[in-house]
Design a protein around this motif. Structure first.
Motif, PDB file in Angstrom:
ATOM      1  N   THR A   7       0.834  -1.200   0.000  1.00 41.56           N
ATOM      2  CA  THR A   7       0.000   0.000   0.000  1.00 41.56           C
ATOM      3  C   THR A   7       0.870   1.251   0.000  1.00 41.56           C
ATOM      4  OG1 THR A   7      -1.673  -1.193   1.261  1.00 41.56           O
ATOM      5  CG2 THR A   7      -1.857   1.201   1.226  1.00 41.56           C
ATOM      6  N   ILE A   8       1.903   1.241   0.835  1.00 41.57           N
ATOM      7  CA  ILE A   8       2.815   2.386   0.921  1.00 41.57           C
ATOM      8  C   ILE A   8       3.545   2.567  -0.411  1.00 41.57           C
ATOM      9  CG2 ILE A   8       4.847   3.331   2.091  1.00 41.57           C
ATOM     10  CD1 ILE A   8       3.884   1.625   4.573  1.00 41.57           C
ATOM     11  N   LYS A   9       3.980   1.465  -0.994  1.00 43.93           N
ATOM     12  CA  LYS A   9       4.701   1.515  -2.279  1.00 43.93           C
ATOM     13  C   LYS A   9       3.828   2.158  -3.357  1.00 43.93           C
ATOM     14  CE  LYS A   9       7.307  -1.563  -5.288  1.00 43.93           C
ATOM     15  NZ  LYS A   9       7.703  -2.958  -5.541  1.00 43.93           N
ATOM     16  N   LYS A  10       2.536   1.823  -3.360  1.00 43.82           N
ATOM     17  CA  LYS A  10       1.619   2.393  -4.346  1.00 43.82           C
ATOM     18  C   LYS A  10       1.392   3.887  -4.131  1.00 43.82           C
ATOM     19  CE  LYS A  10      -0.749  -1.952  -5.149  1.00 43.82           C
ATOM     20  NZ  LYS A  10      -1.915  -2.769  -4.825  1.00 43.82           N
ATOM     21  N   MET A  11       1.542   4.354  -2.895  1.00 47.33           N
ATOM     22  CA  MET A  11       1.380   5.780  -2.589  1.00 47.33           C
ATOM     23  C   MET A  11       2.544   6.610  -3.137  1.00 47.33           C
ATOM     24  SD  MET A  11       0.177   5.542   1.403  1.00 47.33           S
ATOM     25  CE  MET A  11       0.050   7.303   1.677  1.00 47.33           C
ATOM     26  N   LEU A  12       3.703   5.991  -3.255  1.00 44.98           N
ATOM     27  CA  LEU A  12       4.921   6.710  -3.637  1.00 44.98           C
ATOM     28  C   LEU A  12       5.017   6.927  -5.144  1.00 44.98           C
ATOM     29  CD1 LEU A  12       7.371   4.730  -1.346  1.00 44.98           C
ATOM     30  CD2 LEU A  12       6.889   7.177  -1.158  1.00 44.98           C
ATOM     31  N   PRO A  13       5.371   8.141  -5.566  1.00 44.28           N
ATOM     32  CA  PRO A  13       5.635   8.368  -6.996  1.00 44.28           C
ATOM     33  C   PRO A  13       6.840   7.536  -7.440  1.00 44.28           C
ATOM     34  CG  PRO A  13       5.375  10.448  -5.820  1.00 44.28           C
ATOM     35  CD  PRO A  13       5.441   9.366  -4.782  1.00 44.28           C
ATOM     36  N   LYS A  14       6.920   7.279  -8.739  1.00 40.66           N
ATOM     37  CA  LYS A  14       7.969   6.406  -9.270  1.00 40.66           C
ATOM     38  C   LYS A  14       9.368   6.982  -9.124  1.00 40.66           C
ATOM     39  CE  LYS A  14       4.918   3.932 -12.210  1.00 40.66           C
ATOM     40  NZ  LYS A  14       4.572   3.284 -13.395  1.00 40.66           N
ATOM     41  N   ILE A  25       9.427   2.717   5.808  1.00 42.08           N
ATOM     42  CA  ILE A  25       8.226   3.304   6.408  1.00 42.08           C
ATOM     43  C   ILE A  25       7.433   2.215   7.122  1.00 42.08           C
ATOM     44  CG2 ILE A  25       5.964   4.319   5.883  1.00 42.08           C
ATOM     45  CD1 ILE A  25       7.370   5.952   3.667  1.00 42.08           C
ATOM     46  N   ASN A  26       7.279   1.079   6.502  1.00 43.91           N
ATOM     47  CA  ASN A  26       6.537  -0.033   7.097  1.00 43.91           C
ATOM     48  C   ASN A  26       7.165  -0.481   8.421  1.00 43.91           C
ATOM     49  OD1 ASN A  26       4.346  -1.981   6.935  1.00 43.91           O
ATOM     50  ND2 ASN A  26       5.954  -3.495   6.608  1.00 43.91           N
ATOM     51  N   VAL A  27       8.485  -0.576   8.455  1.00 46.20           N
ATOM     52  CA  VAL A  27       9.173  -0.968   9.697  1.00 46.20           C
ATOM     53  C   VAL A  27       8.912   0.072  10.787  1.00 46.20           C
ATOM     54  CG1 VAL A  27      11.440  -1.296  10.773  1.00 46.20           C
ATOM     55  CG2 VAL A  27      10.959  -2.348   8.556  1.00 46.20           C
ATOM     56  N   ALA A  28       9.033   1.352  10.457  1.00 44.09           N
ATOM     57  CA  ALA A  28       8.790   2.415  11.444  1.00 44.09           C
ATOM     58  C   ALA A  28       7.349   2.368  11.949  1.00 44.09           C
ATOM     59  CB  ALA A  28       9.107   3.777  10.839  1.00 44.09           C
ATOM     60  N   LEU A  29       6.398   2.128  11.047  1.00 45.46           N
ATOM     61  CA  LEU A  29       4.984   2.079  11.443  1.00 45.46           C
ATOM     62  C   LEU A  29       4.673   0.880  12.327  1.00 45.46           C
ATOM     63  CD1 LEU A  29       3.180   3.089   8.116  1.00 45.46           C
ATOM     64  CD2 LEU A  29       3.718   4.535  10.079  1.00 45.46           C
ATOM     65  N   THR A  30       5.449  -0.177  12.195  1.00 42.96           N
ATOM     66  CA  THR A  30       5.254  -1.362  13.028  1.00 42.96           C
ATOM     67  C   THR A  30       5.501  -1.035  14.489  1.00 42.96           C
ATOM     68  OG1 THR A  30       5.931  -2.791  11.199  1.00 42.96           O
ATOM     69  CG2 THR A  30       6.027  -3.754  13.398  1.00 42.96           C
ATOM     70  N   TYR A  31       6.479  -0.187  14.759  1.00 44.66           N
ATOM     71  CA  TYR A  31       6.840   0.156  16.131  1.00 44.66           C
ATOM     72  C   TYR A  31       6.201   1.460  16.625  1.00 44.66           C
ATOM     73  CZ  TYR A  31      10.174  -3.602  15.753  1.00 44.66           C
ATOM     74  OH  TYR A  31      10.735  -4.838  15.596  1.00 44.66           O
ATOM     75  N   PHE A  32       5.951   2.356  15.717  1.00 46.26           N
ATOM     76  CA  PHE A  32       5.380   3.650  16.076  1.00 46.26           C
ATOM     77  C   PHE A  32       4.021   3.769  15.379  1.00 46.26           C
ATOM     78  CE2 PHE A  32       9.935   4.026  16.591  1.00 46.26           C
ATOM     79  CZ  PHE A  32      10.008   4.502  17.889  1.00 46.26           C
ATOM     80  N   ARG A  33       3.015   3.235  16.018  1.00 50.70           N
ATOM     81  CA  ARG A  33       1.688   3.085  15.421  1.00 50.70           C
ATOM     82  C   ARG A  33       0.893   4.377  15.315  1.00 50.70           C
ATOM     83  NH1 ARG A  33       0.546  -2.417  14.927  1.00 50.70           N
ATOM     84  NH2 ARG A  33       2.019  -3.725  16.068  1.00 50.70           N
ATOM     85  N   ASN A  34       1.382   5.450  15.918  1.00 52.69           N
ATOM     86  CA  ASN A  34       0.688   6.731  15.812  1.00 52.69           C
ATOM     87  C   ASN A  34       1.223   7.584  14.668  1.00 52.69           C
ATOM     88  OD1 ASN A  34      -1.054   6.197  17.941  1.00 52.69           O
ATOM     89  ND2 ASN A  34       0.357   7.026  19.447  1.00 52.69           N
ATOM     90  N   LEU A  35       2.064   6.998  13.825  1.00 50.32           N
ATOM     91  CA  LEU A  35       2.542   7.683  12.626  1.00 50.32           C
ATOM     92  C   LEU A  35       1.751   7.174  11.426  1.00 50.32           C
ATOM     93  CD1 LEU A  35       6.418   7.615  13.163  1.00 50.32           C
ATOM     94  CD2 LEU A  35       4.853   9.532  13.520  1.00 50.32           C
ATOM     95  N   VAL A  36       1.551   8.067  10.456  1.00 48.90           N
ATOM     96  CA  VAL A  36       0.773   7.736   9.257  1.00 48.90           C
ATOM     97  C   VAL A  36       1.536   8.251   8.040  1.00 48.90           C
ATOM     98  CG1 VAL A  36      -1.413   8.156   8.064  1.00 48.90           C
ATOM     99  CG2 VAL A  36      -1.378   7.985  10.547  1.00 48.90           C
ATOM    100  N   PRO A  37       1.642   7.436   6.972  1.00 46.86           N
ATOM    101  CA  PRO A  37       2.267   7.931   5.745  1.00 46.86           C
ATOM    102  C   PRO A  37       1.286   8.807   4.964  1.00 46.86           C
ATOM    103  CG  PRO A  37       1.623   5.642   5.460  1.00 46.86           C
ATOM    104  CD  PRO A  37       1.275   6.021   6.867  1.00 46.86           C
ATOM    105  N   VAL A  38       1.755   9.960   4.521  1.00 41.26           N
ATOM    106  CA  VAL A  38       0.893  10.901   3.806  1.00 41.26           C
ATOM    107  C   VAL A  38       1.684  11.536   2.664  1.00 41.26           C
ATOM    108  CG1 VAL A  38      -0.454  13.038   4.004  1.00 41.26           C
ATOM    109  CG2 VAL A  38      -0.347  11.464   5.943  1.00 41.26           C
ATOM    110  N   MET A  39       1.088  11.562   1.468  1.00 42.99           N
ATOM    111  CA  MET A  39       1.663  12.348   0.364  1.00 42.99           C
ATOM    112  C   MET A  39       1.065  13.741   0.473  1.00 42.99           C
ATOM    113  SD  MET A  39       3.901  10.731  -1.472  1.00 42.99           S
ATOM    114  CE  MET A  39       4.076  11.895  -2.795  1.00 42.99           C
TER     115      MET A  39
END
Length: 192
Positions: A7-14, A25-39
């Motif tokens: 899902t994160i990969k699809k959010m990222l431009p090429k 990002i996925n590893v960081a989100l695993t440990y820090f669950r109050n972070l969200v990826p946003v474009m």
């Protein structure tokens, strides 16, 4: 909402190194669950804007044995992991930034870890861990004072350093000053 690496990969431009960035990002989100990826649009100091990936949310910092949620935003440029993220404290309306050794007055995070960033040795997970540790020692935000003006004036009157004087008969008395710095004119005068 949990984000998968795909899902994160699809959010990222090429233009991004999508597999690498999505994984970190996925590893960081695993440990820090109050972070969200946003474009979102990032505005540089010269006024130019770019759509960049960010990790936005809060990270825990333990200050005096109490855990606080520190609001942050990590902007990840297309050149990541060769270049460090651009990191900011994002205070809520009830907070104010405490600028100092590691935080500028506009909330930019200026850690040695960021200045000395090395591709292959530094990553998002370690960066967030460093931020958690540093913010525990050097809090980047505090709550804004919430006292009403009337309450504040009373608080100021009774929390100033009083002057102690000796009267001619040997008794002691306190001299308090008003908010405007002038002595009280009448006995027992107060604004409260």
């Amino acid at each position: 909402m949990p984000y998968s690496e795909d899902t994160i990969k699809k959010m990222l431009p090429k233009i991004y190194l999508r597999k690498c960035v999505a994984h970190e990002i996925n590893v960081a989100l695993t440990y820090f669950r109050n972070l969200v990826p946003v474009m979102d649009k990032y505005v540089y100091n010269d006024g130019t804007t770019k759509n960049l990936m960010s990790l936005t949310g809060t990270i825990p910092a333990t200050i005096n044995n109490i855990t606080y949620n520190i609001p942050i935003c990590l902007w990840i440029e297309e050149t990541y992991p060769q270049t460090a993220p651009i990191c900011y404290i994002r205070p809520t309306q009830q907070m104010m930034i405490l600028s100092g050794k590691y935080i500028s007055s506009n909330g930019e995070v200026m850690l040695p870890y960021l200045r000395e960033w090395k591709n292959g040795e530094c990553d998002l997970m370690s960066l967030v861990q460093v931020m958690v540790a540093v913010f525990g020692e050097f809090p980047p935000v505090c709550m804004k004072p919430s006292a009403e003006p009337e309450q504040a004036s009373c608080w100021l009157q009774f929390h100033r350093q009083p002057e102690v004087f000796t009267d001619t008969d040997g008794s002691l008395y306190l001299s308090l000053t008003r908010e405007d710095g002038q002595p009280f004119q009448q006995e027992n005068e107060t604004n409260c």
